[in-house]
Design a protein around this motif. Sequence first.
Motif, PDB file in Angstrom:
ATOM      1  N   PHE A 131       0.834  -1.206   0.000  1.00 58.16           N
ATOM      2  CA  PHE A 131       0.000   0.000   0.000  1.00 58.16           C
ATOM      3  C   PHE A 131       0.863   1.248   0.000  1.00 58.16           C
ATOM      4  O   PHE A 131       2.018   1.250   0.434  1.00 58.16           O
ATOM      5  CB  PHE A 131      -0.923   0.025   1.226  1.00 58.16           C
ATOM      6  N   ASN A 132       0.297   2.313  -0.505  1.00 54.27           N
ATOM      7  CA  ASN A 132       0.789   3.677  -0.319  1.00 54.27           C
ATOM      8  C   ASN A 132      -0.385   4.606  -0.563  1.00 54.27           C
ATOM      9  O   ASN A 132      -0.964   4.578  -1.652  1.00 54.27           O
ATOM     10  CB  ASN A 132       1.942   4.009  -1.280  1.00 54.27           C
ATOM     11  N   PHE A 183       7.527   8.216   0.279  1.00 57.85           N
ATOM     12  CA  PHE A 183       8.304   7.261   1.065  1.00 57.85           C
ATOM     13  C   PHE A 183       8.089   7.445   2.566  1.00 57.85           C
ATOM     14  O   PHE A 183       8.467   6.575   3.354  1.00 57.85           O
ATOM     15  CB  PHE A 183       9.791   7.380   0.732  1.00 57.85           C
ATOM     16  N   THR A 184       7.490   8.547   2.970  1.00 59.39           N
ATOM     17  CA  THR A 184       7.195   8.771   4.384  1.00 59.39           C
ATOM     18  C   THR A 184       5.835   8.203   4.779  1.00 59.39           C
ATOM     19  O   THR A 184       5.471   8.256   5.950  1.00 59.39           O
ATOM     20  CB  THR A 184       7.218  10.273   4.718  1.00 59.39           C
ATOM     21  N   ARG A 185       5.108   7.631   3.821  1.00 61.50           N
ATOM     22  CA  ARG A 185       3.719   7.234   4.086  1.00 61.50           C
ATOM     23  C   ARG A 185       3.376   5.812   3.664  1.00 61.50           C
ATOM     24  O   ARG A 185       2.370   5.255   4.105  1.00 61.50           O
ATOM     25  CB  ARG A 185       2.768   8.200   3.381  1.00 61.50           C
ATOM     26  N   GLY A 186       4.171   5.214   2.794  1.00 65.69           N
ATOM     27  CA  GLY A 186       3.840   3.877   2.329  1.00 65.69           C
ATOM     28  C   GLY A 186       4.977   3.288   1.508  1.00 65.69           C
ATOM     29  O   GLY A 186       6.064   3.857   1.385  1.00 65.69           O
ATOM     30  N   ASP A 187       4.700   2.128   0.911  1.00 66.12           N
ATOM     31  CA  ASP A 187       5.710   1.364   0.187  1.00 66.12           C
ATOM     32  C   ASP A 187       6.289   2.142  -0.987  1.00 66.12           C
ATOM     33  O   ASP A 187       5.550   2.779  -1.754  1.00 66.12           O
ATOM     34  CB  ASP A 187       5.100   0.057  -0.334  1.00 66.12           C
ATOM     35  N   VAL A 188       7.601   2.040  -1.132  1.00 63.34           N
ATOM     36  CA  VAL A 188       8.315   2.718  -2.222  1.00 63.34           C
ATOM     37  C   VAL A 188       9.582   1.925  -2.546  1.00 63.34           C
ATOM     38  O   VAL A 188      10.230   1.391  -1.645  1.00 63.34           O
ATOM     39  CB  VAL A 188       8.696   4.163  -1.819  1.00 63.34           C
ATOM     40  N   THR A 194       5.986   4.101  -6.390  1.00 65.40           N
ATOM     41  CA  THR A 194       5.060   3.459  -5.453  1.00 65.40           C
ATOM     42  C   THR A 194       4.374   2.264  -6.129  1.00 65.40           C
ATOM     43  O   THR A 194       4.466   2.100  -7.346  1.00 65.40           O
ATOM     44  CB  THR A 194       3.977   4.442  -4.977  1.00 65.40           C
ATOM     45  N   PRO A 195       3.669   1.439  -5.372  1.00 63.17           N
ATOM     46  CA  PRO A 195       2.953   0.313  -5.989  1.00 63.17           C
ATOM     47  C   PRO A 195       1.931   0.733  -7.041  1.00 63.17           C
ATOM     48  O   PRO A 195       1.612  -0.049  -7.948  1.00 63.17           O
ATOM     49  CB  PRO A 195       2.267  -0.369  -4.794  1.00 63.17           C
ATOM     50  N   SER A 241       7.794   3.781 -16.522  1.00 61.40           N
ATOM     51  CA  SER A 241       7.687   2.713 -15.529  1.00 61.40           C
ATOM     52  C   SER A 241       6.281   2.127 -15.513  1.00 61.40           C
ATOM     53  O   SER A 241       5.307   2.785 -15.887  1.00 61.40           O
ATOM     54  CB  SER A 241       8.056   3.224 -14.128  1.00 61.40           C
ATOM     55  N   GLN A 242       6.223   0.878 -15.107  1.00 61.10           N
ATOM     56  CA  GLN A 242       4.960   0.177 -14.891  1.00 61.10           C
ATOM     57  C   GLN A 242       5.088  -0.649 -13.619  1.00 61.10           C
ATOM     58  O   GLN A 242       6.179  -1.116 -13.278  1.00 61.10           O
ATOM     59  CB  GLN A 242       4.620  -0.748 -16.063  1.00 61.10           C
ATOM     60  N   THR A 243       3.974  -0.821 -12.926  1.00 65.80           N
ATOM     61  CA  THR A 243       3.958  -1.679 -11.742  1.00 65.80           C
ATOM     62  C   THR A 243       2.823  -2.691 -11.871  1.00 65.80           C
ATOM     63  O   THR A 243       1.840  -2.457 -12.569  1.00 65.80           O
ATOM     64  CB  THR A 243       3.759  -0.863 -10.452  1.00 65.80           C
ATOM     65  N   LEU A 244       2.991  -3.808 -11.203  1.00 67.32           N
ATOM     66  CA  LEU A 244       1.963  -4.840 -11.156  1.00 67.32           C
ATOM     67  C   LEU A 244       1.854  -5.317  -9.716  1.00 67.32           C
ATOM     68  O   LEU A 244       2.828  -5.839  -9.154  1.00 67.32           O
ATOM     69  CB  LEU A 244       2.326  -6.014 -12.076  1.00 67.32           C
ATOM     70  N   VAL A 245       0.697  -5.122  -9.111  1.00 72.66           N
ATOM     71  CA  VAL A 245       0.449  -5.553  -7.738  1.00 72.66           C
ATOM     72  C   VAL A 245      -0.309  -6.869  -7.769  1.00 72.66           C
ATOM     73  O   VAL A 245      -1.375  -6.968  -8.373  1.00 72.66           O
ATOM     74  CB  VAL A 245      -0.358  -4.495  -6.957  1.00 72.66           C
ATOM     75  N   GLN A 246       0.241  -7.884  -7.123  1.00 72.37           N
ATOM     76  CA  GLN A 246      -0.394  -9.200  -7.023  1.00 72.37           C
ATOM     77  C   GLN A 246      -0.576  -9.519  -5.537  1.00 72.37           C
ATOM     78  O   GLN A 246       0.226 -10.239  -4.941  1.00 72.37           O
ATOM     79  CB  GLN A 246       0.463 -10.251  -7.728  1.00 72.37           C
TER      80      GLN A 246
END
Length: 215
Positions: free
Chosen positions: A47-48, A58-63, A82-83, A125-130
């Motif tokens: 989460f972020n 980065f002070t609040r969630g995943d990075v 971030t995610p 950039s691209q992200t993938l949350v599983q």
Amino acid sequence: MRKAPNCAMCQNWLSIPEQKLRPGTVAVAHYKNDLIVYAELKDDDIFNPVKMNGVDAFTRGDVIEIFLRAENEDSYLEHHITPDNYILQLRWPSVTVVNKLVEDTNAGKRVDYLNLYASHIPIRSQTLVQADLSLWRILAVIPLDLLTSHPKDAIARDWSFSFSRYDYTQGQKQPVLSSTSALKAPNFHELTSWGRLSLLGLPTASTTMLRSRDS
């Protein structure tokens, strides 16, 4: 990218890693002037809450953080993802500037570093949350020719690098920190401990040589 050289996230500054440390790996390759970064991060609570670019997520969630500095250059890139693929990008003139900023902050001075050192190099950039696999993935393509003061046809072959991570769990105040560098303290700007990255077969190869600073 599964066949590309990779390195693992660790906590070198601790004699025994935290039990909450989750595995993370980062692989790199290059094509022409682009560095390709692919990361897989295990995460029990992905989460972020930040849903915009250019803020201190980065002070609040995943990075995940990408650091790159060309050989013989003082300036370097710091790029956060971030995610949800929101970013913060900074270009530091030198680590001396960073150290002075830390001193000023510790002395109670307010420095608007997010604007002073903001950078806008077009990193894709691209992200993938599983979430079902407790995993998130990151793919970033970085134009190395825009990170140096040299002409595009003289792109640096050797670089210093570091990949770092803030892994938060909701309900807990402090994140778990980790890095691919052999840091002596949890200071991601400890440049002397960063790894070394050599681009092979420029300008058209798609491989790199990745090694830690102490190898």
